[in-house]
Design a protein around this motif. Sequence first.
Motif, mmCIF file in Angstrom:
data_model
loop_
_atom_site.group_PDB
_atom_site.id
_atom_site.type_symbol
_atom_site.label_atom_id
_atom_site.label_comp_id
_atom_site.label_asym_id
_atom_site.label_seq_id
_atom_site.Cartn_x
_atom_site.Cartn_y
_atom_site.Cartn_z
ATOM 1 N N LYS A 297 23.542 75.168 55.581
ATOM 2 C CA LYS A 297 24.324 74.681 55.046
ATOM 3 C C LYS A 297 23.977 74.056 54.379
ATOM 4 C CE LYS A 297 26.453 72.773 59.230
ATOM 5 N NZ LYS A 297 27.129 71.484 59.911
ATOM 6 N N ASN B 212 22.751 69.076 55.370
ATOM 7 C CA ASN B 212 23.082 68.436 57.010
ATOM 8 C C ASN B 212 22.521 67.141 56.361
ATOM 9 O OD1 ASN B 212 24.195 70.277 58.713
ATOM 10 N ND2 ASN B 212 22.382 71.382 58.608
ATOM 11 N N ALA C 238 24.981 64.479 57.535
ATOM 12 C CA ALA C 238 26.080 64.101 59.180
ATOM 13 C C ALA C 238 25.240 63.747 59.758
ATOM 14 C CB ALA C 238 26.155 65.544 59.327
ATOM 15 N N GLN D 1 17.027 62.196 58.575
ATOM 16 C CA GLN D 1 17.256 64.269 57.873
ATOM 17 C C GLN D 1 16.705 63.867 56.203
ATOM 18 O OE1 GLN D 1 17.166 66.818 58.846
ATOM 19 N NE2 GLN D 1 18.399 67.965 57.792
#
Length: 376
Positions: free
Chosen positions: A36, A40, A43, A111
């Motif tokens: 991606k 991420n 997300a 993240q």
Amino acid sequence: MTQPRTVLVVGGGAAGNAVTILLRRAGVAVDLIEAKDDWNATAGSGITLQGNALRVLRELGVWEEVEASGYGFGSVGITAPDGTVLHVQDDLRTGGDDLPATVGMQRPRLQQILIGAVRASGATVRLGTTAEILGQDADGVAVRLSDGTEARYDLVVAADGLGSTTRAAVGITDRPEPTGMAIWRIAAPRPAGVVRTDLAYGGPAYIAGYCPTSDTTLYAYVVEANRDRTTIPPESYAEEMRRLASAYGGFWPEITAHLTDPAKVNYTWFDRMLVEGSWHRGRVVLIGDAAHCCPPTLAQGAALSLEDALVLAEMLAGADSWDDALLQAYHDRRIARVRPVVEASVQLGQWQLDGVRDADIPGLMGRTMTMLRELP
């Protein structure tokens, strides 16, 4: 001068980021690729991190950021559907007495913290990139990246998640299977009185719960039997979750008031998987959700993935030879810990699906969490 060993990490989630940080600390040259483009970074809604996950995050050097960004607490409440608190149970500190039992935090924030640590480690990062295994021998793996470049690595670490294409590419046929449950999730403002996870059993759903994720936020979730996703249009997600959540009292009316934007509601099935036999083929090794996954009934998915990264990096850093015996030893060390957690997580949900009223839920949870206090 001896050239450093080289590793390709496929996947930039919790497991891939963690193993990258730890291998770089050990002097290994690491390329991390993530399919991606946004890594991420935005997300997900929230995540519950038990103490054994926090122990690994401390080893990664990011605990202070996690502590400052999340919400620590030490108990779980059991409520009736109307919000009446029936019981409050102290959580076991699986990471040791010097760490909170649990920290809730916004998943994107975790993240972002890990991304920062990967960047600081000096690893090479390629986003929007996938890998094809061209071949391997006893000494390494030949890889072609989707940008057209080819390279050879001493080891490939498959951290590309539940639907791992790397797992399939090396001939491991295990696949995730649905458990029969599904979950609706949303991030929302935190009512001032929410200071721990509360779980309501009964009502129109199997579980309705929430977890504080910062001083101002929480994530809320409702668990039901899984439905054919093709019959639930995404534009109806907020309405569907609101319909279920509106049956619950206590803090739920304040939470439900924010169930208005379907784009902010996530709906997923619970899956289970445990790769049987070795978790490697030659010089390609699986970690995290690529090797195992379980329903979040014990909130151990991320913790087990982080532990995989810690154990694998520790074993690689301490070995003169990265051979089959070493990678098999990694599996043997992890499977004894992972299997009971996966099986317990699935069992807790199955008891609800089967309507078992006298199930020893506290006993199973207590035994499993006590095991996790031991170092991985």
